[in-house]
Design a protein around this motif. Structure first.
Motif, PDB file in Angstrom:
ATOM      1  N   GLU A  21       0.824  -1.203   0.000  1.00  0.00           N
ATOM      2  CA  GLU A  21       0.000   0.000   0.000  1.00  0.00           C
ATOM      3  C   GLU A  21       0.862   1.258   0.000  1.00  0.00           C
ATOM      4  O   GLU A  21       1.884   1.337   0.675  1.00  0.00           O
ATOM      5  CB  GLU A  21      -0.914   0.012   1.223  1.00  0.00           C
ATOM      6  N   TYR A  22       0.441   2.238  -0.796  1.00  0.00           N
ATOM      7  CA  TYR A  22       1.138   3.521  -0.875  1.00  0.00           C
ATOM      8  C   TYR A  22       0.324   4.556  -0.109  1.00  0.00           C
ATOM      9  O   TYR A  22      -0.904   4.590  -0.195  1.00  0.00           O
ATOM     10  CB  TYR A  22       1.288   3.954  -2.336  1.00  0.00           C
ATOM     11  N   ALA A  23       0.985   5.418   0.650  1.00  0.00           N
ATOM     12  CA  ALA A  23       0.311   6.460   1.410  1.00  0.00           C
ATOM     13  C   ALA A  23       1.024   7.786   1.192  1.00  0.00           C
ATOM     14  O   ALA A  23       2.258   7.836   1.135  1.00  0.00           O
ATOM     15  CB  ALA A  23       0.297   6.121   2.902  1.00  0.00           C
ATOM     16  N   THR A  24       0.245   8.843   1.058  1.00  0.00           N
ATOM     17  CA  THR A  24       0.837  10.156   0.863  1.00  0.00           C
ATOM     18  C   THR A  24      -0.051  11.215   1.490  1.00  0.00           C
ATOM     19  O   THR A  24      -1.270  11.074   1.553  1.00  0.00           O
ATOM     20  CB  THR A  24       1.026  10.472  -0.633  1.00  0.00           C
ATOM     21  N   PHE A  25       0.568  12.265   1.982  1.00  0.00           N
ATOM     22  CA  PHE A  25      -0.163  13.425   2.485  1.00  0.00           C
ATOM     23  C   PHE A  25      -0.082  14.516   1.424  1.00  0.00           C
ATOM     24  O   PHE A  25       0.975  14.807   0.897  1.00  0.00           O
ATOM     25  CB  PHE A  25       0.450  13.945   3.788  1.00  0.00           C
ATOM     26  N   VAL A  26      -1.207  15.133   1.135  1.00  0.00           N
ATOM     27  CA  VAL A  26      -1.271  16.170   0.118  1.00  0.00           C
ATOM     28  C   VAL A  26      -1.859  17.423   0.736  1.00  0.00           C
ATOM     29  O   VAL A  26      -2.953  17.391   1.306  1.00  0.00           O
ATOM     30  CB  VAL A  26      -2.130  15.717  -1.081  1.00  0.00           C
ATOM     31  N   SER A  27      -1.152  18.548   0.636  1.00  0.00           N
ATOM     32  CA  SER A  27      -1.650  19.791   1.192  1.00  0.00           C
ATOM     33  C   SER A  27      -2.779  20.355   0.345  1.00  0.00           C
ATOM     34  O   SER A  27      -2.777  20.241  -0.887  1.00  0.00           O
ATOM     35  CB  SER A  27      -0.517  20.821   1.261  1.00  0.00           C
ATOM     36  N   THR A  28      -3.749  20.950   1.003  1.00  0.00           N
ATOM     37  CA  THR A  28      -4.827  21.647   0.300  1.00  0.00           C
ATOM     38  C   THR A  28      -4.769  23.141   0.610  1.00  0.00           C
ATOM     39  O   THR A  28      -5.769  23.835   0.618  1.00  0.00           O
ATOM     40  CB  THR A  28      -6.197  21.086   0.714  1.00  0.00           C
ATOM     41  N   ARG A  29      -3.578  23.635   0.887  1.00  0.00           N
ATOM     42  CA  ARG A  29      -3.384  25.046   1.238  1.00  0.00           C
ATOM     43  C   ARG A  29      -3.947  25.960   0.142  1.00  0.00           C
ATOM     44  O   ARG A  29      -3.594  25.840  -1.030  1.00  0.00           O
ATOM     45  CB  ARG A  29      -1.898  25.340   1.427  1.00  0.00           C
ATOM     46  N   GLY A  30      -4.792  26.865   0.525  1.00  0.00           N
ATOM     47  CA  GLY A  30      -5.311  27.859  -0.396  1.00  0.00           C
ATOM     48  C   GLY A  30      -6.313  27.329  -1.403  1.00  0.00           C
ATOM     49  O   GLY A  30      -6.644  28.014  -2.368  1.00  0.00           O
ATOM     50  N   VAL A  31      -6.798  26.112  -1.218  1.00  0.00           N
ATOM     51  CA  VAL A  31      -7.723  25.507  -2.171  1.00  0.00           C
ATOM     52  C   VAL A  31      -9.047  25.219  -1.472  1.00  0.00           C
ATOM     53  O   VAL A  31      -9.082  24.523  -0.457  1.00  0.00           O
ATOM     54  CB  VAL A  31      -7.154  24.202  -2.757  1.00  0.00           C
ATOM     55  N   ALA A  32     -10.139  25.769  -2.019  1.00  0.00           N
ATOM     56  CA  ALA A  32     -11.446  25.570  -1.397  1.00  0.00           C
ATOM     57  C   ALA A  32     -11.986  24.169  -1.666  1.00  0.00           C
ATOM     58  O   ALA A  32     -12.506  23.498  -0.782  1.00  0.00           O
ATOM     59  CB  ALA A  32     -12.420  26.624  -1.910  1.00  0.00           C
ATOM     60  N   ASN A  33     -11.857  23.693  -2.894  1.00  0.00           N
ATOM     61  CA  ASN A  33     -12.351  22.368  -3.277  1.00  0.00           C
ATOM     62  C   ASN A  33     -11.322  21.693  -4.168  1.00  0.00           C
ATOM     63  O   ASN A  33     -10.824  22.290  -5.124  1.00  0.00           O
ATOM     64  CB  ASN A  33     -13.672  22.479  -4.039  1.00  0.00           C
ATOM     65  N   ARG A  34     -11.051  20.456  -3.876  1.00  0.00           N
ATOM     66  CA  ARG A  34     -10.105  19.725  -4.729  1.00  0.00           C
ATOM     67  C   ARG A  34     -10.462  18.242  -4.694  1.00  0.00           C
ATOM     68  O   ARG A  34     -10.711  17.683  -3.624  1.00  0.00           O
ATOM     69  CB  ARG A  34      -8.665  19.945  -4.253  1.00  0.00           C
ATOM     70  N   TYR A  35     -10.491  17.634  -5.868  1.00  0.00           N
ATOM     71  CA  TYR A  35     -10.786  16.214  -6.024  1.00  0.00           C
ATOM     72  C   TYR A  35      -9.522  15.518  -6.518  1.00  0.00           C
ATOM     73  O   TYR A  35      -8.705  16.107  -7.235  1.00  0.00           O
ATOM     74  CB  TYR A  35     -11.933  16.006  -7.034  1.00  0.00           C
ATOM     75  N   TRP A  36      -9.390  14.242  -6.112  1.00  0.00           N
ATOM     76  CA  TRP A  36      -8.184  13.494  -6.453  1.00  0.00           C
ATOM     77  C   TRP A  36      -8.554  12.204  -7.177  1.00  0.00           C
ATOM     78  O   TRP A  36      -9.573  11.583  -6.907  1.00  0.00           O
ATOM     79  CB  TRP A  36      -7.410  13.154  -5.176  1.00  0.00           C
ATOM     80  N   ARG A  37      -7.658  11.787  -8.078  1.00  0.00           N
ATOM     81  CA  ARG A  37      -7.807  10.491  -8.724  1.00  0.00           C
ATOM     82  C   ARG A  37      -6.432   9.920  -9.018  1.00  0.00           C
ATOM     83  O   ARG A  37      -5.438  10.664  -9.118  1.00  0.00           O
ATOM     84  CB  ARG A  37      -8.616  10.601 -10.011  1.00  0.00           C
ATOM     85  N   LEU A  38      -6.375   8.601  -9.173  1.00  0.00           N
ATOM     86  CA  LEU A  38      -5.144   7.915  -9.486  1.00  0.00           C
ATOM     87  C   LEU A  38      -5.315   7.206 -10.826  1.00  0.00           C
ATOM     88  O   LEU A  38      -6.297   6.508 -11.042  1.00  0.00           O
ATOM     89  CB  LEU A  38      -4.814   6.894  -8.390  1.00  0.00           C
ATOM     90  N   THR A  39      -4.372   7.415 -11.728  1.00  0.00           N
ATOM     91  CA  THR A  39      -4.428   6.752 -13.031  1.00  0.00           C
ATOM     92  C   THR A  39      -3.138   5.974 -13.262  1.00  0.00           C
ATOM     93  O   THR A  39      -2.107   6.276 -12.651  1.00  0.00           O
ATOM     94  CB  THR A  39      -4.597   7.780 -14.166  1.00  0.00           C
ATOM     95  N   ARG A  40      -3.207   5.000 -14.138  1.00  0.00           N
ATOM     96  CA  ARG A  40      -1.982   4.299 -14.538  1.00  0.00           C
ATOM     97  C   ARG A  40      -1.234   5.209 -15.502  1.00  0.00           C
ATOM     98  O   ARG A  40      -1.811   5.775 -16.420  1.00  0.00           O
ATOM     99  CB  ARG A  40      -2.310   2.970 -15.206  1.00  0.00           C
ATOM    100  N   ALA A  41       0.059   5.364 -15.237  1.00  0.00           N
ATOM    101  CA  ALA A  41       0.847   6.300 -16.043  1.00  0.00           C
ATOM    102  C   ALA A  41       1.021   5.803 -17.475  1.00  0.00           C
ATOM    103  O   ALA A  41       1.105   6.581 -18.414  1.00  0.00           O
ATOM    104  CB  ALA A  41       2.203   6.510 -15.389  1.00  0.00           C
TER     105      ALA A  41
END
Length: 314
Positions: A293-313
């Motif tokens: 399993e991969y884990a990461t912290f992502v800052s949302t500084r200055g962002v009201a709404n943000r959606y995330w997705r993971l794709t195969r490169a």
């Protein structure tokens, strides 16, 4: 292209302290607020105090008669008090507002001693300036100045630290302006010895707004305001200096997203974000799968709404 939608755990409210006054570092020798008087608020006495033409003015927060106004010569001093003589490590901290800059010699916010053994903290032609003299060390005066200038009429926090290791006569001096390092260099600590140690001519004392010397040209008196002068018995850390400068009084936590997803060994993944679920942007570099399993912290500084997705490169 296969898309993996992520489970996101919002981490918020880690810690928020709004407007809280920073706790002062330990080891404070003296604290002068100049709130209509010249008193060491630590409770330690300042013997032999002399004041000439002393005036007060508004401090940086607009409180009346809460800062020392320094338009004259030899404003405040004590012939019997010194804090830095024979001390290997120390810190000077204070708020200053320069109304007129010096021209030829440093205007002094604070000084101890005289031209035989001295500490000077001031400004020279609009730049912060520190000068030390150690009569037992070669080279005479040692100076350190900031690379950036002051702004006339603006309150600025100034701090100077000296750290000298045991067994050494020369330490590291650092000059701070508004919590940021502006200069650093090797300087001797102020040692007094030999015939000058007990000589009346070279007696120690402190002055605020001026320097009393005898062997070199007198530095000009400082012309402006001085407030919250603090002296410590050690070289404070950069974090402690930031607190004194008001840069760390408020601790705010920025919400973050903790992302967890399984990976396949040999696969490559790309993390992307969007604010409208239409336009997607890459976040960071390609992530190589390891089978765990991969884990990461992502800052949302200055962002009201943000959606995330993971794709195969690929």
């Amino acid at each position: 292209m296969r898309t993996i939608w992520l489970h996101a755990l919002l981490l918020a409210g880690l810690a928020q302290f709004h407007g809280a006054r920073a706790q002062l570092p330990a080891g404070m020798l003296a604290e002068y607020h100049f709130d209509g008087s010249f008193t060491n608020s630590t409770g330690l006495p300042t013997p032999g105090l002399e004041a000439a033409e002393i005036q007060f003015t508004a401090d940086r927060n607009g409180h009346p008669d809460a800062a020392l106004l320094a338009p004259h010569i030899g404003l405040v001093g004590s012939k019997e008090t010194d804090y830095f003589k024979n001390r290997r490590s120390w810190t000077w901290s204070g708020w200053i507002r320069a109304d007129t800059f010096s021209v030829d010699a440093p205007a002094t916010f604070y000084s101890e001693g005289n031209s035989g053994a001295s500490v000077i903290v001031g400004e020279l032609k609009g730049r912060l300036y520190v000068q030390l003299w150690n009569e037992l060390a070669p080279g005479g005066w040692t100076s350190l100045s900031a690379s950036a200038g002051l702004t006339a009429g603006k309150w600025t926090h100034v701090a100077v630290t000296l750290h000298t290791a045991d067994g050494s006569n020369v330490g590291q001096c650092t000059l701070y302006q508004d919590g940021m390092v502006y200069a650093s260099g090797a300087m001797p600590y102020v040692r007094v010895g030999g015939s000058r140690a007990n000589s009346r001519q070279f007696g120690f004392g402190l002055n605020v707004g001026y320097f009393v010397g005898g062997q070199t040209a007198f530095p000009y008196p400082f012309r402006g305001a001085i407030d919250e002068v603090r002296l410590f018995d050690s070289a404070l850390s950069s974090g402690e200096i930031a607190r004194l400068a008001g840069q760390a009084d408020r601790l705010t936590a920025t919400a973050a997203v903790e992302l967890h997803f399984p990976t396949v060994s040999g696969e490559a993944y790309l993390l992307q974000w969007s604010e409208d679920l239409v336009v997607w942007h890459d976040h960071g570099n390609t992530i190589l799968g390891t089978g765990v399993e991969y884990a990461t912290f992502v800052s949302t500084r200055g962002v009201a709404n943000r959606y995330w997705r993971l794709t195969r490169a690929f």
